[in-house]
Design a protein around this motif. Structure first.
Motif, mmCIF file in Angstrom:
data_model
loop_
_atom_site.group_PDB
_atom_site.id
_atom_site.type_symbol
_atom_site.label_atom_id
_atom_site.label_comp_id
_atom_site.label_asym_id
_atom_site.label_seq_id
_atom_site.Cartn_x
_atom_site.Cartn_y
_atom_site.Cartn_z
ATOM 1 N N TRP A 186 -7.255 -3.372 -4.643
ATOM 2 C CA TRP A 186 -7.920 -2.079 -4.588
ATOM 3 C C TRP A 186 -7.702 -1.402 -3.245
ATOM 4 C CZ3 TRP A 186 -11.957 -1.449 -1.033
ATOM 5 C CH2 TRP A 186 -12.487 -2.638 -0.491
ATOM 6 N N ALA A 187 -7.904 -0.115 -3.227
ATOM 7 C CA ALA A 187 -7.715 0.654 -1.998
ATOM 8 C C ALA A 187 -8.501 1.944 -2.070
ATOM 9 C CB ALA A 187 -6.229 0.959 -1.789
ATOM 10 N N ALA A 188 -8.879 2.419 -0.906
ATOM 11 C CA ALA A 188 -9.427 3.771 -0.736
ATOM 12 C C ALA A 188 -8.553 4.476 0.288
ATOM 13 C CB ALA A 188 -10.875 3.713 -0.261
ATOM 14 N N ARG A 189 -8.254 5.722 0.038
ATOM 15 C CA ARG A 189 -7.328 6.447 0.902
ATOM 16 C C ARG A 189 -7.803 6.433 2.349
ATOM 17 N NH1 ARG A 189 -3.053 9.781 0.195
ATOM 18 N NH2 ARG A 189 -2.683 11.398 1.764
ATOM 19 N N GLY A 190 -6.936 5.959 3.252
ATOM 20 C CA GLY A 190 -7.254 5.895 4.669
ATOM 21 C C GLY A 190 -8.033 4.667 5.085
ATOM 22 N N SER A 191 -8.354 3.772 4.126
ATOM 23 C CA SER A 191 -9.183 2.598 4.427
ATOM 24 C C SER A 191 -8.448 1.277 4.231
ATOM 25 C CB SER A 191 -10.435 2.602 3.541
ATOM 26 O OG SER A 191 -11.224 3.739 3.790
ATOM 27 N N GLY A 192 -7.171 1.313 3.886
ATOM 28 C CA GLY A 192 -6.419 0.083 3.696
ATOM 29 C C GLY A 192 -6.499 -0.420 2.269
ATOM 30 N N ALA A 193 -5.751 -1.487 2.015
ATOM 31 C CA ALA A 193 -5.697 -2.118 0.698
ATOM 32 C C ALA A 193 -6.195 -3.543 0.803
ATOM 33 C CB ALA A 193 -4.266 -2.097 0.155
ATOM 34 N N TYR A 194 -6.729 -4.048 -0.313
ATOM 35 C CA TYR A 194 -7.376 -5.356 -0.323
ATOM 36 C C TYR A 194 -7.045 -6.089 -1.613
ATOM 37 C CZ TYR A 194 -10.274 -3.350 3.385
ATOM 38 O OH TYR A 194 -10.707 -2.753 4.551
ATOM 39 N N ILE A 195 -7.045 -7.423 -1.530
ATOM 40 C CA ILE A 195 -7.109 -8.251 -2.728
ATOM 41 C C ILE A 195 -8.446 -8.964 -2.665
ATOM 42 C CG2 ILE A 195 -5.747 -10.102 -1.622
ATOM 43 C CD1 ILE A 195 -4.799 -10.828 -4.508
ATOM 44 N N ASN A 196 -9.296 -8.693 -3.644
ATOM 45 C CA ASN A 196 -10.710 -9.087 -3.578
ATOM 46 C C ASN A 196 -11.276 -8.561 -2.265
ATOM 47 O OD1 ASN A 196 -10.445 -10.178 -6.151
ATOM 48 N ND2 ASN A 196 -9.915 -12.196 -5.376
ATOM 49 N N GLU A 197 -11.624 -9.399 -1.306
ATOM 50 C CA GLU A 197 -12.175 -8.868 -0.047
ATOM 51 C C GLU A 197 -11.237 -9.089 1.132
ATOM 52 O OE1 GLU A 197 -14.800 -6.964 -0.135
ATOM 53 O OE2 GLU A 197 -14.854 -7.396 -2.285
ATOM 54 N N LYS A 198 -10.007 -9.509 0.885
ATOM 55 C CA LYS A 198 -9.043 -9.770 1.951
ATOM 56 C C LYS A 198 -8.170 -8.557 2.203
ATOM 57 C CE LYS A 198 -5.158 -12.770 3.205
ATOM 58 N NZ LYS A 198 -4.274 -13.876 2.760
ATOM 59 N N ARG A 199 -8.127 -8.114 3.458
ATOM 60 C CA ARG A 199 -7.309 -6.957 3.842
ATOM 61 C C ARG A 199 -5.827 -7.308 3.730
ATOM 62 N NH1 ARG A 199 -8.050 -2.380 7.342
ATOM 63 N NH2 ARG A 199 -6.151 -1.142 7.127
ATOM 64 N N LEU A 200 -5.039 -6.389 3.230
ATOM 65 C CA LEU A 200 -3.607 -6.613 3.041
ATOM 66 C C LEU A 200 -2.815 -5.873 4.105
ATOM 67 C CD1 LEU A 200 -3.433 -6.131 -0.831
ATOM 68 C CD2 LEU A 200 -3.437 -8.297 0.421
ATOM 69 N N ARG A 201 -1.832 -6.563 4.680
ATOM 70 C CA ARG A 201 -0.895 -5.956 5.618
ATOM 71 C C ARG A 201 0.476 -6.546 5.374
ATOM 72 N NH1 ARG A 201 -5.681 -6.397 8.554
ATOM 73 N NH2 ARG A 201 -6.364 -4.490 9.612
ATOM 74 N N LEU A 202 1.483 -5.694 5.313
ATOM 75 C CA LEU A 202 2.834 -6.170 5.059
ATOM 76 C C LEU A 202 3.341 -7.029 6.207
ATOM 77 C CD1 LEU A 202 4.698 -3.051 3.624
ATOM 78 C CD2 LEU A 202 3.586 -4.894 2.372
ATOM 79 N N GLN A 203 4.123 -8.045 5.852
ATOM 80 C CA GLN A 203 4.834 -8.825 6.844
ATOM 81 C C GLN A 203 6.198 -8.187 7.080
ATOM 82 O OE1 GLN A 203 4.316 -13.216 6.353
ATOM 83 N NE2 GLN A 203 3.324 -12.655 4.414
ATOM 84 N N SER A 204 7.039 -8.827 7.887
ATOM 85 C CA SER A 204 8.366 -8.274 8.135
ATOM 86 C C SER A 204 9.165 -8.250 6.836
ATOM 87 C CB SER A 204 9.097 -9.098 9.191
ATOM 88 O OG SER A 204 9.196 -10.454 8.779
#
Length: 268
Positions: free
Chosen positions: A134-152
């Motif tokens: 899930w995601a909210a615009r400008g608030s990042g994306a999450y799987i359940n409650e874990k924040r998602l950030r791309l790796q290299s």
């Protein structure tokens, strides 16, 4: 979650999450039923089940109970105008109905919320895994409650990419075959599991390094939530002309920003 949406929008997001989970209960009941799932034909290679309709009604009932002024656009129920609201809830109650009918455990509930022309909120729920992206615009994306950030970014030779392929009576087979011909020699794998919402969202957690589509016919409810989730995780999402906000999504590429242009050179 970072506070970049209003209190109203936060409550709407939480309501949509609950609605998706309630719809997921209905889908799990149908999926694990011992009998074959009955379906109707809406068109060529376009099927609908009791569970599509029941899940969509469940979602609308849950959200409308708290937000009676909001408009809805559902795959099964069509459009319902709102009352003095710029918000529209976009619903695909089973993205991957064909998989669901055949007992393939790859389908999802997809809910997005737009404000005007902007995709504001999005969630894609896989009920069999109890995973909610899930995601909210400008608030990042999450799987359940874990924040998602791309790796290299992986090199193309190590990437697994996903697509929706056209099939019996739906889409441009020649375009998809040309894309496959270009990508097959240069990537590590190509998959077409059958739930575009889920696969676009999966680029946010790098289960797929990229997702593209042009030959297949995808509607806005198939892609809206996934687009926002992928973008909020750091992916670049455009059509195959490189336009990030086309008036109509006739094609789509979601990929790591370091690989997006390179993939476009093969697909554009």
């Amino acid at each position: 979650m970072e506070d970049s949406i209003t209190e109203y929008e936060h409550k709407l997001l939480e309501s949509a999450k609950v609605a998706a989970q309630e719809a997921g209960v209905i889908l799990k009941e149908g999926y694990y039923s011992s009998r074959r799932v009955d379906f109707e034909r809406k068109g060529v290679s376009d099927f609908v089940t009791f569970y599509d309709r029941a899940a969509e009604k469940c979602i609308i009932k849950r959200i409308r109970g708290l937000f009676p002024e909001i408009a809805f656009m559902g795959e099964e129920s069509g459009s319902t105008a709102g009352n003095m609201s710029d918000y529209t809830v976009i619903i695909d109650p089973i993205d991957g109905t064909n998989n669901f009918i055949h007992g393939v455990p790859h389908f999802s509930v997809s809910i997005a919320v737009t404000k005007g022309s902007e995709i504001l909120l999005g969630l894609v729920y896989q009920p069999l895994l109890n995973e909610m992206l899930w995601a909210a615009r400008g608030s990042g994306a999450y799987i359940n409650e874990k924040r998602l950030r791309l790796q290299s970014a992986r090199p193309l030779s190590e990437m697994i990419v996903s697509t929706c392929l056209p099939y019996h009576g739906k889409g441009d087979c020649l375009t998809s075959l040309n894309h496959l011909k270009k990508l097959m020699p240069i990537v590590a794998g190509i998959r077409s599991p059958g739930s575009a919402a889920l696969e676009i969202a999966y680029t946010s957690i790098e289960r797929f390094d990229a997702f593209w589509s042009q030959g297949a016919e995808l509607d806005f409810w198939d892609i809206a939530a996934g687009i926002l989730i992928a973008r909020e995780a750091g992916c670049k999402v455009t059509d195959l002309n490189g336009d990030p906000s086309p008036s109509q999504w006739k094609s789509l590429l979601s990929a790591h920003p370091e690989r997006h242009e390179e993939l476009l050179s093969y697909l554009g």
